[in-house]
Design an enzyme around this catalytic site. Structure first.
Site, PDB file in Angstrom:
ATOM      1  N   SER A   1     -10.659  -4.368 -10.699  1.00 43.49           N
ATOM      2  CA  SER A   1     -12.059  -4.759 -10.788  1.00 43.49           C
ATOM      3  C   SER A   1     -12.963  -3.587 -11.151  1.00 43.49           C
ATOM      4  O   SER A   1     -14.043  -3.780 -11.712  1.00 43.49           O
ATOM      5  CB  SER A   1     -12.523  -5.380  -9.464  1.00 43.49           C
ATOM      6  OG  SER A   1     -12.223  -4.528  -8.376  1.00 43.49           O
ATOM      7  N   GLY A   2     -12.536  -2.355 -10.845  1.00 39.11           N
ATOM      8  CA  GLY A   2     -13.351  -1.190 -11.167  1.00 39.11           C
ATOM      9  C   GLY A   2     -13.063  -0.662 -12.558  1.00 39.11           C
ATOM     10  O   GLY A   2     -13.931  -0.600 -13.422  1.00 39.11           O
TER      11      GLY A   2
ATOM     12  N   ASP B   1      -8.377   1.609 -10.203  1.00 37.86           N
ATOM     13  CA  ASP B   1      -8.242   3.060 -10.064  1.00 37.86           C
ATOM     14  C   ASP B   1      -7.436   3.463  -8.833  1.00 37.86           C
ATOM     15  O   ASP B   1      -6.942   4.587  -8.757  1.00 37.86           O
ATOM     16  CB  ASP B   1      -9.636   3.688  -9.999  1.00 37.86           C
ATOM     17  CG  ASP B   1     -10.423   3.445 -11.282  1.00 37.86           C
ATOM     18  OD1 ASP B   1      -9.907   3.792 -12.358  1.00 37.86           O
ATOM     19  OD2 ASP B   1     -11.531   2.893 -11.200  1.00 37.86           O
TER      20      ASP B   1
ATOM     21  N   GLU C   1      -2.983   6.890  -5.932  1.00 35.63           N
ATOM     22  CA  GLU C   1      -1.711   7.015  -5.226  1.00 35.63           C
ATOM     23  C   GLU C   1      -0.729   7.871  -6.022  1.00 35.63           C
ATOM     24  O   GLU C   1      -0.054   8.755  -5.471  1.00 35.63           O
ATOM     25  CB  GLU C   1      -1.100   5.641  -4.977  1.00 35.63           C
ATOM     26  CG  GLU C   1      -1.798   4.803  -3.930  1.00 35.63           C
ATOM     27  CD  GLU C   1      -1.005   3.559  -3.573  1.00 35.63           C
ATOM     28  OE1 GLU C   1       0.209   3.533  -3.846  1.00 35.63           O
ATOM     29  OE2 GLU C   1      -1.596   2.616  -3.017  1.00 35.63           O
TER      30      GLU C   1
ATOM     31  N   GLN D   1       0.835  -1.191   0.000  1.00 32.69           N
ATOM     32  CA  GLN D   1       0.000   0.000   0.000  1.00 32.69           C
ATOM     33  C   GLN D   1       0.874   1.246   0.000  1.00 32.69           C
ATOM     34  O   GLN D   1       1.863   1.341   0.722  1.00 32.69           O
ATOM     35  CB  GLN D   1      -0.896  -0.021   1.236  1.00 32.69           C
ATOM     36  CG  GLN D   1      -1.782   1.204   1.408  1.00 32.69           C
ATOM     37  CD  GLN D   1      -2.538   1.150   2.712  1.00 32.69           C
ATOM     38  OE1 GLN D   1      -2.548   0.130   3.388  1.00 32.69           O
ATOM     39  NE2 GLN D   1      -3.164   2.250   3.075  1.00 32.69           N
TER      40      GLN D   1
ATOM     41  N   GLU E   1     -11.521   4.972  -2.622  1.00 30.72           N
ATOM     42  CA  GLU E   1     -10.721   4.827  -1.412  1.00 30.72           C
ATOM     43  C   GLU E   1     -11.496   5.352  -0.210  1.00 30.72           C
ATOM     44  O   GLU E   1     -12.072   6.449  -0.253  1.00 30.72           O
ATOM     45  CB  GLU E   1      -9.414   5.627  -1.541  1.00 30.72           C
ATOM     46  CG  GLU E   1      -8.620   5.335  -2.807  1.00 30.72           C
ATOM     47  CD  GLU E   1      -8.117   3.919  -2.831  1.00 30.72           C
ATOM     48  OE1 GLU E   1      -7.424   3.515  -1.886  1.00 30.72           O
ATOM     49  OE2 GLU E   1      -8.412   3.210  -3.798  1.00 30.72           O
TER      50      GLU E   1
END
Length: 557
Positions: free
Chosen positions: A246-247, A215, A220, A191, A536
């Protein structure tokens, strides 16, 4: 020979002609004609002309190269052209970009060097005419970069179904090589790894940063760039997006802006890879997000509260099914529909008051990233002719496959409401501190009971959700949607089903409101809830946002 040439076209004359055999089958001989807009391949046989004629648009070409085989006894040389035209699918309706390769053997001359020189002449001519096919958009002329492009390609191996690296190996690596684009592959480990790289990288070494993930990785990168001391220059670094999560909302938006019919999964990846290889760069709006006790964030996609945010977060458990996770999450959340209380206000969008050119000092809405003779983020340039003797030098960094979660870690910092805090990134001219009253020209929504609030600045919320069909990359507008309490589960489901084709605004749903704004403020009254920025999770509480027109650069083909 001349009698076999393509029929003359006064508007599209033949500029180069030759007769070659097909690589792999020397018995098949073709007449090849190059015009300003097309490569025409005519098989020389007794069959009717139409049956053996292939016309390839140079708009669909990503690259062309010349080379020789390793066999020194064979004096022949070869040139190969790579196309990704829109073609009918085999098993379903509609069209998608599909790879087409044409390879020709040149052996008319005894000297191998002369054959190679002829092959290189053809490859150069194809690339040069491909460069000319870059069209005007919105009536604006593309400018060109003279230097070759150096691309960093960031891949999150854990995004979506965990297949991003496999998709890169199966599709993107080959496409970039065909287009003559050298690149460095960086696999993210954790992350905020991409955020750290964007914040600390020597950007003079890179001409483009490309993200292959969902996305979250681009979120980031953008925030990392805007945390730099040289953020004004850094945020102009061209960014690319390849769907690997997945998005994939921004990737679907980029495909939508190209005017192509909807696609998904690997077809969307091929389309975005094609647009990346073409190398056109657009300006993209970013939205600054202020929270009560967290640092300011920058968003490229959406701000959500209520139903949409709930589905986005709660569907994480279904990540293994890919894009279908949102459908599953929607059905689950509909079973226990929630109502949220809060105060919503916004500053209306007034396009007549925007002076884009003076405000940003930007001459054009788009630039041509690398489609120039000295560039390599495009069909391989005449000065850079990769061959089998001199393959592209792609580099690879880091093969750790540890989890790179799409969740933002909450960090405590100086409250953003402090007027004395020095913020990196552009100043917000439309927002007052969150603890101060709204300006008089803002509109306060009279209702306080909501099912959802969604602010969009791209067309798609997911691969199959055309949430804001009127959105444009750099129109300086936030598309604000909210659904008032009282809507039935069936009506809400109909809205989301209609959203798959962007038809939800035509349903005349009395509970759905859509308006374009330049800034907004949300003050949740419900003690519990979820707010997301670009998918997020962020701090729950008061939030406000302002659009910054054309702040970033995005490769859109």
């Amino acid at each position: 020979m001349d009698s076999r040439r393509a029929e003359p076209d006064r508007d599209n004359p033949v500029t180069l002609y030759g007769e070659f055999t097909v690589t792999g089958n020397r018995k098949v001989r073709c007449a090849v004609s190059l015009t300003e807009r097309e490569l025409i391949v005519q098989r020389l046989s007794s069959a009717p002309v139409g049956r053996n004629k292939v016309v390839l648009s140079l708009k669909d070409c990503v690259g062309c190269r010349a080379h020789r085989e390793d066999d020194n006894a064979d004096p022949a040389a070869y040139f190969v052209a790579y196309f990704y035209p829109l073609k009918r699918r085999w098993m379903s309706s509609g069209v998608s970009r599909q790879r087409v390769e044409h390879s020709f053997r040149l052996a008319a001359l005894q000297d191998s060097r002369d054959n190679l020189k002829e092959a290189e002449k053809w490859a150069w001519a194809v690339r040069e005419r491909c460069d000319r096919q870059q069209q005007l958009r919105d009536g604006l002329l593309m400018s060109q970069l003279s230097r070759p492009c150096r691309m960093m390609l960031l891949v999150n191996p854990q995004s979506g179904k965990g297949q991003a690296l496999t998709l890169y190996n199966n599709h993107i690596q080959r496409m970039l090589n065909e287009a003559g684009i050298p690149h460095t592959l960086v696999i993210t480990e954790r992350q905020n790894h991409a955020r750290e790289l964007a914040r600390e990288a020597d950007l003079s070494q890179w001409d483009a940063l490309v993200i292959m993930s969902g996305d979250g990785l681009l979120f980031e990168v953008i925030n990392g760039l805007l945390e730099r001391s040289d953020w004004e220059e850094a945020i102009r670094t061209p960014l690319g997006i390849l769907p690997g999560g997945s998005g994939n909302a921004l990737a679907a938006s980029v495909h939508h802006y190209s005017g192509s019919s909807p696609v998904s999964s690997e077809e969307l990846l091929i389309s975005c890879g094609f647009l990346l290889c073409k190398g056109l760069v657009s300006r993209m709006d970013l939205v600054s997000i202020h929270l009560s006790c967290s640092p300011r964030l920058f968003s490229f996609l959406s701000l959500a509260w209520g139903f949409v945010a709930d589905v986005d977060v709660e569907s994480e458990k279904y990540r293994h099914v890919g894009a279908a996770r949102f459908t599953v999450g929607t059905l689950v959340r509909l079973a226990s529909l929630r109502v949220y209380k809060g105060k919503l206000a916004y500053l209306p969008y007034l396009p007549a008051t925007e002076d884009y050119n003076n405000q940003r000092g930007l001459r054009h809405n788009m630039t041509l990233l690398c489609n120039s003779p000295a560039s390599s983020l495009c069909p391989a340039s005449p000065r850079s002719r990769p061959s089998r003797d001199c393959p592209l030098q792609n580099t690879f960094h880091n093969s750790c496959h540890s989890n790179n979660s799409l969740k933002v870690r909450r960090t405590e910092s100086t409250p953003s409401r402090s007027a004395t805090k020095v913020l990196s990134g552009p100043p917000d001219s439309l927002l007052l501190p969150l603890d101060q009253p709204l300006p008089s020209d803002w509109v306060v929504v009279p209702e306080e009971d909501f099912v959802l609030m969604l602010a969009m600045y791209q067309s798609h919320l997911a691969e199959d959700l055309l949430a804001a069909p009127g959105a444009i990359l750099d129109d300086g507008a936030i598309h604000l949607f909210y659904v008032r309490a009282g809507i039935s589960r069936a009506a809400l489901l109909r809205l989301f089903l209609a959203m798959e084709k962007g038809a939800h605004l035509a349903t005349n749903c009395q509970h759905l409101v859509h308006t374009k704004v330049r800034a907004l403020r949300l003050e949740p009254y419900s003690p519990k809830g979820i707010i997301t920025v670009d998918g997020e999770v962020v701090e729950y509480g008061p939030v406000q946002a302002e659009v910054h027109r054309g702040l970033a650069r995005l490769i859109t083909g």
